[in-house]
Enzyme design. Structure first.
Site, mmCIF file in Angstrom:
data_model
loop_
_atom_site.group_PDB
_atom_site.id
_atom_site.type_symbol
_atom_site.label_atom_id
_atom_site.label_comp_id
_atom_site.label_asym_id
_atom_site.label_seq_id
_atom_site.Cartn_x
_atom_site.Cartn_y
_atom_site.Cartn_z
ATOM 1 N N GLU A 15 3.369 9.932 2.603
ATOM 2 C CA GLU A 15 3.308 9.188 1.340
ATOM 3 C C GLU A 15 2.029 8.365 1.256
ATOM 4 O O GLU A 15 2.078 7.145 1.273
ATOM 5 C CB GLU A 15 4.469 8.206 1.226
ATOM 6 C CG GLU A 15 5.800 8.750 1.581
ATOM 7 C CD GLU A 15 6.723 7.662 2.094
ATOM 8 O OE1 GLU A 15 7.919 7.929 2.163
ATOM 9 O OE2 GLU A 15 6.255 6.559 2.416
ATOM 10 N N PRO A 16 0.896 9.009 1.145
ATOM 11 C CA PRO A 16 -0.353 8.247 1.116
ATOM 12 C C PRO A 16 -0.589 7.581 -0.239
ATOM 13 O O PRO A 16 -0.341 8.174 -1.282
ATOM 14 C CB PRO A 16 -1.420 9.312 1.380
ATOM 15 C CG PRO A 16 -0.800 10.593 0.931
ATOM 16 C CD PRO A 16 0.687 10.456 1.058
ATOM 17 N N CYS A 66 -9.454 -21.264 -12.167
ATOM 18 C CA CYS A 66 -9.493 -22.662 -11.748
ATOM 19 C C CYS A 66 -8.694 -22.866 -10.478
ATOM 20 O O CYS A 66 -7.649 -23.523 -10.447
ATOM 21 C CB CYS A 66 -9.040 -23.558 -12.885
ATOM 22 S SG CYS A 66 -10.263 -23.561 -14.196
ATOM 23 N N GLU A 67 -9.145 -22.206 -9.437
ATOM 24 C CA GLU A 67 -8.636 -22.297 -8.075
ATOM 25 C C GLU A 67 -9.773 -21.724 -7.243
ATOM 26 O O GLU A 67 -10.667 -21.097 -7.776
ATOM 27 C CB GLU A 67 -7.449 -21.354 -7.846
ATOM 28 C CG GLU A 67 -6.328 -21.554 -8.787
ATOM 29 C CD GLU A 67 -4.996 -21.673 -8.108
ATOM 30 O OE1 GLU A 67 -4.966 -21.832 -6.878
ATOM 31 O OE2 GLU A 67 -3.993 -21.623 -8.836
HETATM 32 C C1 LIG Z 1 3.187 1.293 0.101
HETATM 33 C C2 LIG Z 1 3.870 2.412 0.737
HETATM 34 C C3 LIG Z 1 3.151 3.567 1.068
HETATM 35 C C4 LIG Z 1 1.665 3.719 0.862
HETATM 36 O O1 LIG Z 1 0.915 3.067 1.855
HETATM 37 P P1 LIG Z 1 -0.672 3.232 1.884
HETATM 38 O O2 LIG Z 1 -1.115 2.378 2.991
HETATM 39 O O3 LIG Z 1 -1.216 2.813 0.566
HETATM 40 O O4 LIG Z 1 -0.973 4.663 2.119
HETATM 41 C C5 LIG Z 1 3.872 4.615 1.605
HETATM 42 N N1 LIG Z 1 5.202 4.529 1.815
HETATM 43 C C6 LIG Z 1 5.919 3.431 1.518
HETATM 44 C C7 LIG Z 1 7.376 3.408 1.742
HETATM 45 C C8 LIG Z 1 5.270 2.339 0.965
HETATM 46 O O5 LIG Z 1 5.981 1.239 0.689
#
Ligand SMILES: *Cc1c(COP(=O)(O)O)cnc(C)c1O
Length: 415
Positions: free
Chosen positions: A259-260, A328-329
């Site tokens: 899941e990239p 404004c921080e």
């Molecule tokens: C955020 C997330 C990702 C993506 O992570 P990256 O570091 O952006 O690749 C993959 N899996 C899950 C469950 C996430 O919460």
């Protein structure tokens, strides 16, 4: 994309503005796919939260990507973008049973990350297969802000709770179709990652009807010169052959899923902002730009370094600057960075602005969120308009003369 392309985008759509180069996204997708070429069934599920514009989701869908989602709204966005329900996986953390049921009703894959919900869901819906998120307690990367596999993490079902997990599966008669882990945002060390994978394989043997094993993400991309990045070819070779071996042992060609988010979109993004003021103080030179952490919070939130280039003067001699926002921080983008000499009105370009940049933006200081532009086949295509004042007040309810009426009443009472 080159600097003159970026300058043209600013001239057309104003500043600040986010720009995404579609060809970079395609290249990254192909790189990862090729690295795992030895695996028969590979599925990349793009993590929508990194950059969730519907046009980006459509691009991912066209590449054959699936979608990793963390809220019911991201599920709905994915469906709207044209993903088939079975190409979407819902991987939330700490959401209600109702939200998971809603996603299941839409037909998407469900990933459950705690035993309480697993038991409730399995009892009510034993026929809906689910994936379980395992926490192997392995820390990939050293930054505790982004490593989620360790013992204190709120993510996943602890590897030590597998006996309880199996008990729940047995008594509810539910079907586990996938095993998942997401150890953190940085795979710095491939051997650490492979070690965590072994734990996942060992866990997988407990389940007879798996379709896939999901290794999450954490691919590291370079943010500045000298940064280490994940060697995806090496990972692909090593994990790929180990996965194939496991499938033989398991007796089925499982799908290897990832899941990239960052890996696919980070480097494709540019954030362009204009210098309002160059301010010489006794200790430094500030360049104040027409944005702040309302639009790009990663430097302040994570201490992230985004390379900054003065695209209005890319050949100019370099000087030291502190680049700050207009909020404004204290909103420092960079301290004492060498940047080509800056004049007021110049456009600064932040690199790696594809992942977790626009999606984390807000309306703080009552500023508009910027537009998003897709650079595709040499053309700039607007994929989100700049907000307007109407957007700011759209959901606010004006109490009209509530307070003035009260004042009058008080006056009457005094009399
Ligand atoms: C955020 C997330 C990702 C993506 O992570 P990256 O570091 O952006 O690749 C993959 N899996 C899950 C469950 C996430 O919460």
């Amino acid at each position: 994309m080159n600097y003159s392309d970026l300058t043209k985008v600013v001239e057309t759509y104003g500043d600040p503005v986010y720009v995404y180069d579609s060809s970079k996204i395609v290249t990254q997708f192909e790189r990862l796919t090729q690295a795992f070429g030895s695996v028969k069934n590979l599925k990349l599920n793009y993590a929508a939260k990194a950059l969730s514009n519907i046009s980006i989701l459509k691009l991912m869908n066209s590449l054959g990507s699936g979608l990793d989602t963390v809220s019911i709204q991201e599920v709905q966005l994915g469906l709207l973008a044209g993903f088939k329900p079975e190409s979407i996986i819902f991987t939330p953390n700490g959401v209600s049973l109702e939200e998971i049921e809603e996603a299941a009703k839409l037909g998407v894959r469900i990933n459950i990350d705690n035993l309480s919900i697993l038991e409730q869901f399995g009892t009510k819906h034993p026929n809906i297969p689910v994936c379980v998120r395992i926490n192997p307690h392995v820390m990939a990367g050293g930054n505790s802000k982004i490593s989620v596999g360790h013992i204190d993490s709120k993510f996943g079902i602890s590897i030590h709770q597998i006996p309880h997990l199996l008990r729940i599966v047995e008594v509810t008669n539910m079907n586990i179709n996938g095993i998942h882990m997401h150890t953190g945002s940085d795979i710095l060390d491939i051997d650490v990652f492979l070690y965590a994978s072994e734990i996942l394989f060992e866990t997988a043997k407990n389940f007879k009807n798996l379709d896939f094993i999901d290794f999450g993400s954490g691919f590291k991309v370079p943010y500045k010169e000298g940064d280490i990045q994940t060697n995806v070819d090496e990972l692909g070779k090593k994990l790929g052959s180990r996965f194939n071996e496991f499938c033989e042992e398991y007796g089925k060609d499982l799908t290897l899923a990832f899941e990239p988010g960052k890996f696919l979109v980070s480097e494709a993004g540019y954030f362009l902002a204009r210098v309002n003021v160059v301010k010489q103080t006794t200790s430094t030179v500030f360049a104040s730009i027409d944005t702040g952490f309302n639009h790009l919070i990663r430097p302040m939130f994570y201490g992230a370094t985004h390379q900054i280039v003065n695209i209005s003067n890319p050949e100019g001699r370099e000087r030291y600057y502190s680049v700050v926002g207009y909020i404004c921080e204290t909103d420092t983008f960079a301290s004492n960075k060498r940047i080509n000499e800056i004049s007021e009105g110049d456009i600064l370009c932040f690199k790696n602005a594809g992942a977790y940049c626009f999606t984390m933006s807000s309306n703080y200081n009552s500023r508009f969120r910027p537009p998003e532009v897709l650079w595709h086949n040499g053309e700039a295509i607007l994929i989100r308009e700049r907000e307007t004042f109407e957007d700011l007040i759209k959901h606010q309810i004006d109490v009209k003369d509530l307070f003035t009426a009260k004042k009058k009443e008080e006056k009457v009472m005094v009399k």
